[in-house]
Motif scaffolding. Structure first.
Motif, PDB file in Angstrom:
ATOM      1  N   THR A  39     -39.517  63.836  52.547  1.00  0.00           N
ATOM      2  CA  THR A  39     -39.620  62.986  52.790  1.00  0.00           C
ATOM      3  C   THR A  39     -40.933  62.554  53.998  1.00  0.00           C
ATOM      4  O   THR A  39     -41.120  63.463  54.796  1.00  0.00           O
ATOM      5  N   ASN A  68     -35.349  56.472  52.987  1.00  0.00           N
ATOM      6  CA  ASN A  68     -34.762  55.877  52.350  1.00  0.00           C
ATOM      7  C   ASN A  68     -34.530  56.456  50.833  1.00  0.00           C
ATOM      8  O   ASN A  68     -33.996  55.703  50.163  1.00  0.00           O
ATOM      9  N   GLY A  69     -34.781  57.608  50.538  1.00  0.00           N
ATOM     10  CA  GLY A  69     -34.479  58.293  49.320  1.00  0.00           C
ATOM     11  C   GLY A  69     -35.132  57.988  48.221  1.00  0.00           C
ATOM     12  O   GLY A  69     -34.564  57.764  47.046  1.00  0.00           O
ATOM     13  N   ARG A  70     -36.640  57.292  48.761  1.00  0.00           N
ATOM     14  CA  ARG A  70     -37.170  56.414  47.774  1.00  0.00           C
ATOM     15  C   ARG A  70     -38.479  57.451  47.221  1.00  0.00           C
ATOM     16  O   ARG A  70     -39.129  58.329  47.580  1.00  0.00           O
ATOM     17  N   GLU A  72     -41.506  57.939  44.846  1.00  0.00           N
ATOM     18  CA  GLU A  72     -42.785  56.891  43.794  1.00  0.00           C
ATOM     19  C   GLU A  72     -43.874  57.908  43.169  1.00  0.00           C
ATOM     20  O   GLU A  72     -44.378  58.823  43.547  1.00  0.00           O
ATOM     21  N   GLY A  81     -41.149  55.098  39.251  1.00  0.00           N
ATOM     22  CA  GLY A  81     -40.057  55.453  40.676  1.00  0.00           C
ATOM     23  C   GLY A  81     -38.531  55.471  40.575  1.00  0.00           C
ATOM     24  O   GLY A  81     -38.223  55.839  39.894  1.00  0.00           O
ATOM     25  N   ALA A  82     -38.374  55.659  41.483  1.00  0.00           N
ATOM     26  CA  ALA A  82     -37.011  56.937  41.081  1.00  0.00           C
ATOM     27  C   ALA A  82     -36.268  56.705  42.908  1.00  0.00           C
ATOM     28  O   ALA A  82     -36.678  57.004  43.863  1.00  0.00           O
ATOM     29  N   THR A  83     -34.855  56.821  42.829  1.00  0.00           N
ATOM     30  CA  THR A  83     -34.136  57.788  43.629  1.00  0.00           C
ATOM     31  C   THR A  83     -33.561  58.937  43.773  1.00  0.00           C
ATOM     32  O   THR A  83     -33.601  59.462  43.130  1.00  0.00           O
ATOM     33  N   ALA A  85     -31.905  62.436  46.225  1.00  0.00           N
ATOM     34  CA  ALA A  85     -30.857  62.633  47.167  1.00  0.00           C
ATOM     35  C   ALA A  85     -30.772  63.834  47.537  1.00  0.00           C
ATOM     36  O   ALA A  85     -30.842  64.788  46.874  1.00  0.00           O
ATOM     37  N   THR A  94     -32.628  60.440  40.095  1.00  0.00           N
ATOM     38  CA  THR A  94     -32.197  59.035  39.894  1.00  0.00           C
ATOM     39  C   THR A  94     -33.056  58.083  38.938  1.00  0.00           C
ATOM     40  O   THR A  94     -33.256  57.587  39.688  1.00  0.00           O
ATOM     41  N   ARG A  96     -35.629  55.561  37.617  1.00  0.00           N
ATOM     42  CA  ARG A  96     -35.208  54.125  38.040  1.00  0.00           C
ATOM     43  C   ARG A  96     -35.943  52.928  37.614  1.00  0.00           C
ATOM     44  O   ARG A  96     -35.685  52.294  36.749  1.00  0.00           O
TER      45      ARG A  96
END
Length: 270
Positions: A39, A68-70, A72, A81-83, A85, A94, A96
């Protein structure tokens, strides 16, 4: 009384032991693996390996991990972009969204390989300033290295896209190589508009870059795509522009939403 004191000491020890083995990896696991500390980090993408075939990254390819798990990034052409975890040393990605700017063929091949690899569970390894994400079988991976942010002044900014409100567009085909500028400490902005060199006075006021144009330019004739880009940039770089600096990406927009995106060029030897 000795017995109560012994019990009092034993209770926190049992609690620590229970916490230390929860989620362990099997026999002999006494501690939890900390999540990857990604992060707020920024990485230059160096290479991608897809199905065992390794490709070096183009200039500007990067991956940034926000809150927040973002995540770019930029493939060297399109933004995506993606999320994500994190669980221990594994990132589950994942995808996006991605912009739809047309890319030169070699950049398009790299982008397809990157997007194929950057998804699902990936094991992360951080060593010094290097970060690798790899599939379980090791045939797919993304190799990255840490890269410091670029200051607004003194950085060579390479123009890599045009903006019209919320719409991003690639530069005219055949004009991608030369357009760049430097905002100097001495109150001037200098560079190349895609064909001719230019110079103008500039002041930074808060989040505003105020260019006092029109810019002075050389008078060479160039190809039609270069001249179209030059005309656009000449008009844009005249007057107040709102700037947003995001690590190594600079966005300049005027009051109508017209603008450009630029990426900090790598220092020599990197």
């Amino acid at each position: 009384m000795p017995k109560p004191r012994a019990l009092a000491a034993l209770v926190p020890l049992l609690l620590l032991t229970a916490c230390g083995t929860e989620g362990g990896a099997g026999a002999g696991s006494g501690t939890l693996s900390p999540d990857l500390p990604v992060t707020g980090t920024h990485w230059r993408i160096d290479a991608v390996t897809a199905d065992g075939s390794r490709s070096a990254a183009p200039r500007g390819a990067r991956l940034d991990f926000g809150e927040n798990g973002r995540a770019e990034g930029n493939s060297g052409c399109n933004h995506f972009g993606a999320t994500v975890a994190a669980h221990g040393d594994t990132l589950t990605v994942t995808p996006r969204e991605i912009t739809q700017i047309g890319c030169p063929e070699d950049q398009e091949r790299f982008e397809k390989a990157l997007l194929k690899v950057f998804g699902g569970p990936l094991k992360g390894t951080i060593a010094d300033d290097r970060f690798t994400l790899a599939s379980a079988d090791g045939r797919d991976s993304v190799e990255m290295s840490n890269e410091l942010g670029a200051p607004l002044r003194g950085t060579t900014w390479k123009v890599d896209g045009l903006l019209a409100g919320d719409t991003a567009a690639s530069l005219p085909a055949g004009s991608e190589a030369k357009a760049r500028f430097v905002i100097g400490e001495g109150g001037r902005v200098t560079g190349n508009l895609g064909c001719n060199n230019f110079s103008a006075s500039a002041r930074v006021e808060g989040t505003t870059l105020r260019i006092e144009g029109p810019a002075a330019t050389t008078r060479m004739m160039c190809t039609s795509p270069q001249m179209r880009l030059e005309t656009k940039l000449y008009e844009l770089l005249d007057g107040p522009l709102t700037y947003r600096l995001d690590h190594r990406t600079l966005t300049l927009t005027d009051s109508t939403g017209e603008g450009l995106t630029a990426t900090a060029e790598k220092p020599a030897g990197r």
